[in-house]
Design an enzyme around this catalytic site. Structure first.
Site, mmCIF file in Angstrom:
data_model
loop_
_atom_site.group_PDB
_atom_site.id
_atom_site.type_symbol
_atom_site.label_atom_id
_atom_site.label_comp_id
_atom_site.label_asym_id
_atom_site.label_seq_id
_atom_site.Cartn_x
_atom_site.Cartn_y
_atom_site.Cartn_z
ATOM 1 C CG ASN A 158 -8.035 13.291 -16.016
ATOM 2 O OD1 ASN A 158 -7.876 13.680 -17.167
ATOM 3 N ND2 ASN A 158 -7.540 12.143 -15.590
ATOM 4 C CB CYS A 167 -8.149 7.470 -16.837
ATOM 5 S SG CYS A 167 -8.075 7.366 -18.637
#
Length: 307
Positions: free
Chosen positions: A192, A130
């Site tokens: 991601n 993240c």
């Protein structure tokens, strides 16, 4: 004609999986259509403690997609287990993918240990990538040693398949993928979001309060295809591909690159029926490209190199 694939020993009806952070806990989408048509879905990124997330504004658009810096806002794992999973069971009748984040190895371990005990959870998607929080997430996903340590620690306390979610914000994603495989990962998911930024011309300052955010949307598809293709050659465990997917053709492309299943992210925010549409379109697209069984095309784009 078959759309079924097997992900870490669990058969799913099709490879289409809404990505974490774009589908919540499924409730809002279940009010629009029967989400049991999905292969599964990866629910909202969950941490050990509740998180309010980053300050607003958190979203910025650009021509090829969007930036987000939500910052892992979630009610915490205990609330998810006590409230979200029981409610989810009333409208989703398949194994679900639990997406897990943390700010230390201990936090990852405790959160995974709790969710591993839940019958509804089929897979643990451990997010070490993240880019929107400080001091956690991506700091583990950019270093092979750290990535392996997290993977080993989580595997030591879990019985369910562990899928490690990788960051594209690295020089060599294959090194991270191999480290996760060495640490015992059952699969990897990638990519991601890519770290990006926008500046407000009137205010002459960053649009997002966090300054930077994760870039997603159609512009990412070629990057995702390249990285999935490279990782397929580097590891022997399954890959869940994602990044810019908005059509059945995109799903086929990522599977040919090496993905066993494919997550759909930002497209859900543009069109809440995106995943249903992709699943409905899959048979016609398979027919168009003379595909009888989706299992047969995984990594198919590599075969020409061996001829």
């Amino acid at each position: 004609m078959s759309t079924k694939v097997e992900l870490c020993g669990i058969e799913i009806d099709n490879p289409v999986i809404p990505a974490s952070g774009t589908f919540g806990f499924g409730k809002e989408f279940a009010e629009l259509y029967d989400i049991n048509c999905l292969g599964t879905f990866s629910f909202k990124g969950t941490t050990l403690e509740a998180r309010f997330g980053n300050p607003t504004p958190r979203i910025a658009e650009f021509t090829g997609g969007m930036l987000n810096a939500v910052g892992l806002q979630n009610p915490g794992v205990d609330h998810v287990i006590a409230h979200e999973l029981p409610e989810m069971k009333t409208f989703f009748h398949k194994p679900v993918m639990a997406n897990i984040s943390g700010f230390s190895i201990e936090q990852y371990v405790k959160t995974c240990e709790k969710l591993d005990k839940e019958e509804q959870v089929g897979w643990l998607e451990v997010n070490i990538s993240c880019p929107n929080v400080h001091g956690g997430g991506m700091s583990f996903g950019t270093d092979p040693v750290s990535a392996k340590e997290v993977t080993q620690a989580v595997k030591a306390v879990t019985t369910k398949p562990v899928i490690v979610k990788l960051s594209p914000n690295v020089t060599d994603i294959t090194a991270i993928a191999r480290a996760c495989e060495e640490g015992g990962a059952d699969a990897v998911s990638l990519i991601n979001t890519v770290l990006g930024m926008r500046i407000d011309l009137n205010r002459k300052r960053p649009v997002i309060a966090n300054k930077t955010g994760g870039m997603s949307g159609p512009a990412l598809l070629p990057l995702a295809v390249r990285m999935v293709y490279q990782v397929y050659d580097a590891v022997s465990i399954p890959i869940v591909g994602m990044g810019g997917v908005s059509s059945a053709e995109d799903v086929i492309e990522l599977m040919l690159a090496g993905a066993t299943a494919v997550e759909v992210g930002a497209a859900n925010l543009v069109d809440p029926f995106a995943c249903k549409r992709i699943i409905d379109d899959l048979p016609d697209v398979m027919k168009k490209y003379r595909i009888e069984n989706l299992k047969d095309i995984i990594g198919g784009a590599h075969s020409w190199e061996k001829m």
